[in-house]
Motif scaffolding. Structure first.
Motif, PDB file in Angstrom:
ATOM      1  N   SER A  63      12.246  21.626 -16.931  1.00 51.42           N
ATOM      2  CA  SER A  63      11.586  21.901 -15.476  1.00 51.42           C
ATOM      3  C   SER A  63      10.700  20.749 -15.197  1.00 51.42           C
ATOM      4  N   PHE A  64      10.029  20.290 -16.272  1.00 46.85           N
ATOM      5  CA  PHE A  64       9.170  18.898 -16.221  1.00 46.85           C
ATOM      6  C   PHE A  64      10.137  17.777 -16.030  1.00 46.85           C
ATOM      7  N   TYR A  65      11.317  17.746 -16.503  1.00 46.68           N
ATOM      8  CA  TYR A  65      12.150  16.511 -16.059  1.00 46.68           C
ATOM      9  C   TYR A  65      12.599  16.654 -14.863  1.00 46.68           C
ATOM     10  N   TYR A  66      12.873  17.833 -14.342  1.00 45.08           N
ATOM     11  CA  TYR A  66      13.456  17.921 -13.005  1.00 45.08           C
ATOM     12  C   TYR A  66      12.510  17.717 -11.962  1.00 45.08           C
ATOM     13  N   LEU A  67      11.104  17.932 -12.448  1.00 41.68           N
ATOM     14  CA  LEU A  67      10.088  17.509 -11.482  1.00 41.68           C
ATOM     15  C   LEU A  67       9.842  16.209 -11.426  1.00 41.68           C
ATOM     16  N   ASN A  68      10.216  15.660 -12.497  1.00 38.16           N
ATOM     17  CA  ASN A  68       9.944  14.147 -12.585  1.00 38.16           C
ATOM     18  C   ASN A  68      10.838  13.466 -11.835  1.00 38.16           C
ATOM     19  N   CYS A  69      12.046  13.784 -11.981  1.00 42.79           N
ATOM     20  CA  CYS A  69      13.237  13.267 -11.049  1.00 42.79           C
ATOM     21  C   CYS A  69      12.911  13.483  -9.560  1.00 42.79           C
ATOM     22  N   MET A  70      12.500  14.522  -9.175  1.00 46.59           N
ATOM     23  CA  MET A  70      12.325  14.817  -7.732  1.00 46.59           C
ATOM     24  C   MET A  70      11.086  13.831  -7.158  1.00 46.59           C
ATOM     25  N   LYS A  71      10.057  13.667  -8.196  1.00 49.08           N
ATOM     26  CA  LYS A  71       9.007  12.703  -7.565  1.00 49.08           C
ATOM     27  C   LYS A  71       9.575  11.478  -7.208  1.00 49.08           C
ATOM     28  N   GLN A  72      10.440  10.891  -8.224  1.00 48.60           N
ATOM     29  CA  GLN A  72      11.292   9.541  -8.203  1.00 48.60           C
ATOM     30  C   GLN A  72      11.754   9.669  -6.932  1.00 48.60           C
ATOM     31  N   ILE A  73      12.674  10.729  -6.846  1.00 52.57           N
ATOM     32  CA  ILE A  73      13.537  10.431  -5.317  1.00 52.57           C
ATOM     33  C   ILE A  73      12.734  10.548  -4.091  1.00 52.57           C
ATOM     34  N   PHE A  74      11.507  11.365  -4.393  1.00 59.36           N
ATOM     35  CA  PHE A  74      10.709  11.450  -3.018  1.00 59.36           C
ATOM     36  C   PHE A  74      10.106   9.896  -2.945  1.00 59.36           C
ATOM     37  N   LEU A  75       9.784   9.289  -3.878  1.00 62.06           N
ATOM     38  CA  LEU A  75       9.012   8.085  -3.845  1.00 62.06           C
ATOM     39  C   LEU A  75      10.154   7.019  -3.177  1.00 62.06           C
ATOM     40  N   TYR A  76      11.213   7.116  -3.623  1.00 58.90           N
ATOM     41  CA  TYR A  76      12.343   6.276  -3.129  1.00 58.90           C
ATOM     42  C   TYR A  76      12.776   6.575  -1.581  1.00 58.90           C
ATOM     43  N   ILE A  77      12.624   7.883  -1.241  1.00 60.76           N
ATOM     44  CA  ILE A  77      12.973   7.966   0.253  1.00 60.76           C
ATOM     45  C   ILE A  77      11.800   7.460   0.872  1.00 60.76           C
ATOM     46  N   ILE A  78      10.406   7.696   0.584  1.00 62.25           N
ATOM     47  CA  ILE A  78       9.475   7.390   1.193  1.00 62.25           C
ATOM     48  C   ILE A  78       9.344   5.675   1.514  1.00 62.25           C
ATOM     49  N   ILE A  79       9.825   4.928   0.346  1.00 60.77           N
ATOM     50  CA  ILE A  79       9.699   3.353   0.597  1.00 60.77           C
ATOM     51  C   ILE A  79      11.007   3.067   1.210  1.00 60.77           C
ATOM     52  N   PHE A  80      12.289   3.960   1.431  1.00 60.05           N
ATOM     53  CA  PHE A  80      13.196   3.624   2.352  1.00 60.05           C
ATOM     54  C   PHE A  80      12.626   3.850   4.008  1.00 60.05           C
ATOM     55  N   LEU A  81      12.404   4.824   3.960  1.00 59.58           N
ATOM     56  CA  LEU A  81      11.911   5.192   5.433  1.00 59.58           C
ATOM     57  C   LEU A  81      10.779   4.265   6.010  1.00 59.58           C
ATOM     58  N   THR A  82       9.936   3.816   5.088  1.00 62.20           N
ATOM     59  CA  THR A  82       8.905   2.897   5.410  1.00 62.20           C
ATOM     60  C   THR A  82       9.483   1.521   5.920  1.00 62.20           C
ATOM     61  N   PHE A  83      10.524   1.032   5.258  1.00 56.95           N
ATOM     62  CA  PHE A  83      11.071  -0.386   5.655  1.00 56.95           C
ATOM     63  C   PHE A  83      11.894   0.137   6.907  1.00 56.95           C
ATOM     64  N   ILE A  84      12.548   1.108   6.959  1.00 63.70           N
ATOM     65  CA  ILE A  84      13.163   1.298   8.199  1.00 63.70           C
ATOM     66  C   ILE A  84      12.257   1.447   9.459  1.00 63.70           C
ATOM     67  N   ALA A  85      11.216   2.273   9.340  1.00 59.18           N
ATOM     68  CA  ALA A  85      10.214   2.375  10.285  1.00 59.18           C
ATOM     69  C   ALA A  85       9.613   0.888  10.770  1.00 59.18           C
ATOM     70  N   THR A  86       9.454   0.111   9.511  1.00 59.84           N
ATOM     71  CA  THR A  86       9.078  -1.122   9.899  1.00 59.84           C
ATOM     72  C   THR A  86       9.939  -2.211  10.570  1.00 59.84           C
ATOM     73  N   TYR A  87      11.341  -1.758  10.394  1.00 61.65           N
ATOM     74  CA  TYR A  87      12.620  -2.759  11.025  1.00 61.65           C
ATOM     75  C   TYR A  87      12.304  -2.266  12.684  1.00 61.65           C
ATOM     76  N   PHE A  88      12.304  -0.875  12.842  1.00 61.21           N
ATOM     77  CA  PHE A  88      11.958  -0.807  14.392  1.00 61.21           C
ATOM     78  C   PHE A  88      10.923  -1.188  15.041  1.00 61.21           C
ATOM     79  N   ILE A  89       9.594  -1.195  14.320  1.00 63.90           N
ATOM     80  CA  ILE A  89       8.379  -1.447  14.859  1.00 63.90           C
ATOM     81  C   ILE A  89       8.606  -3.004  14.922  1.00 63.90           C
ATOM     82  N   SER A  90       9.038  -3.821  14.321  1.00 68.24           N
ATOM     83  CA  SER A  90       9.174  -5.481  14.225  1.00 68.24           C
ATOM     84  C   SER A  90      10.190  -5.522  15.414  1.00 68.24           C
ATOM     85  N   ASN A  91      11.426  -4.776  15.521  1.00 68.97           N
ATOM     86  CA  ASN A  91      12.117  -5.220  16.783  1.00 68.97           C
ATOM     87  C   ASN A  91      11.477  -5.005  18.030  1.00 68.97           C
ATOM     88  N   TRP A  92      10.516  -4.048  18.070  1.00 71.13           N
ATOM     89  CA  TRP A  92       9.763  -3.717  19.495  1.00 71.13           C
ATOM     90  C   TRP A  92       8.676  -4.797  19.692  1.00 71.13           C
TER      91      TRP A  92
END
Length: 199
Positions: free
Chosen positions: A2-31
């Motif tokens: 369960s600890f390993y699974y939780l650690n993996c989920m944290k990493q995936i969540f971090l990558y998704i946050i980074i991904f969405l941050t850059f996508i949001a920045t893309y639309f903001i910079s276009n505006w």
């Protein structure tokens, strides 16, 4: 486990946050870029004309505001007429619009070299209907960089964290986590699709 699974989920969540941050920045910079004004100088050469006007309008059909007209301009019959400055046989004027704006225009010869009144409309361009001009931001900064970073940074972090990393699970022999994780295929696919759409 369960600890390993939780650690993996944290990493995936971090990558998704980074991904969405850059996508949001893309639309903001276009505006932000769409609000940037671009100046274009329009020139016209004629060996017979003495006075030339540029008759123009926006391709989207919106009537330009008065503060967007160059000097010596007036509105008539749905078009803005701008008197062009003459230097020998060359006529020129400058016009400024937000990035992404497109205009159409004609060159109207009002007087010839002898001072006679004329009304000659020069229709140029490939269509021979009117000239066309797009106001495009030409700076070094490009919002597409954020699309690239949205896909590249998570993959780089994933590679750096998984490289030379071993995980020990109770009751099982040691093994290395493979560097390729199929679960990230969806993020890779989204990044590729966004790059294709941007271009």
């Amino acid at each position: 486990m369960s600890f390993y699974y939780l650690n993996c989920m944290k990493q995936i969540f971090l990558y998704i946050i980074i991904f969405l941050t850059f996508i949001a920045t893309y639309f903001i910079s276009n505006w932000v870029i769409s609000k940037q004004f671009v100046t274009k100088e329009i020139t016209y050469s004629s060996g017979t004309a003495y006075e030339v006007y540029m008759a123009w309008g926006r391709l989207d059909g919106n009537i330009p505001f008065n503060d967007q007209w160059p000097p010596n301009s007036y509105f008539k019959d749905g078009l803005v007429f701008t008197k062009m400055t003459a230097v020998k046989d060359t006529f020129f004027t400058s016009i400024m619009f937000p990035s992404g704006t497109e205009i159409y225009y004609w060159m109207v010869q009002r007087k010839d070299k002898d001072g006679n009144e004329t009304d000659i409309w020069d229709t140029g361009g490939a269509s021979k209907e009117f000239y066309r001009l797009a106001f495009t931001y030409e700076g070094i900064f490009n919002p597409g960089y954020f699309i690239f970073l949205a896909g590249f940074i998570p993959l780089l972090l994933l590679y750096s964290r998984s490289k030379n990393r071993t995980v020990h699970l109770p009751g099982t022999p040691k093994f290395r986590i493979k560097e390729y994780i199929p679960q990230f295929d969806s993020i890779r696919a989204i990044a590729v699709i966004l790059v294709i759409l941007h271009h």
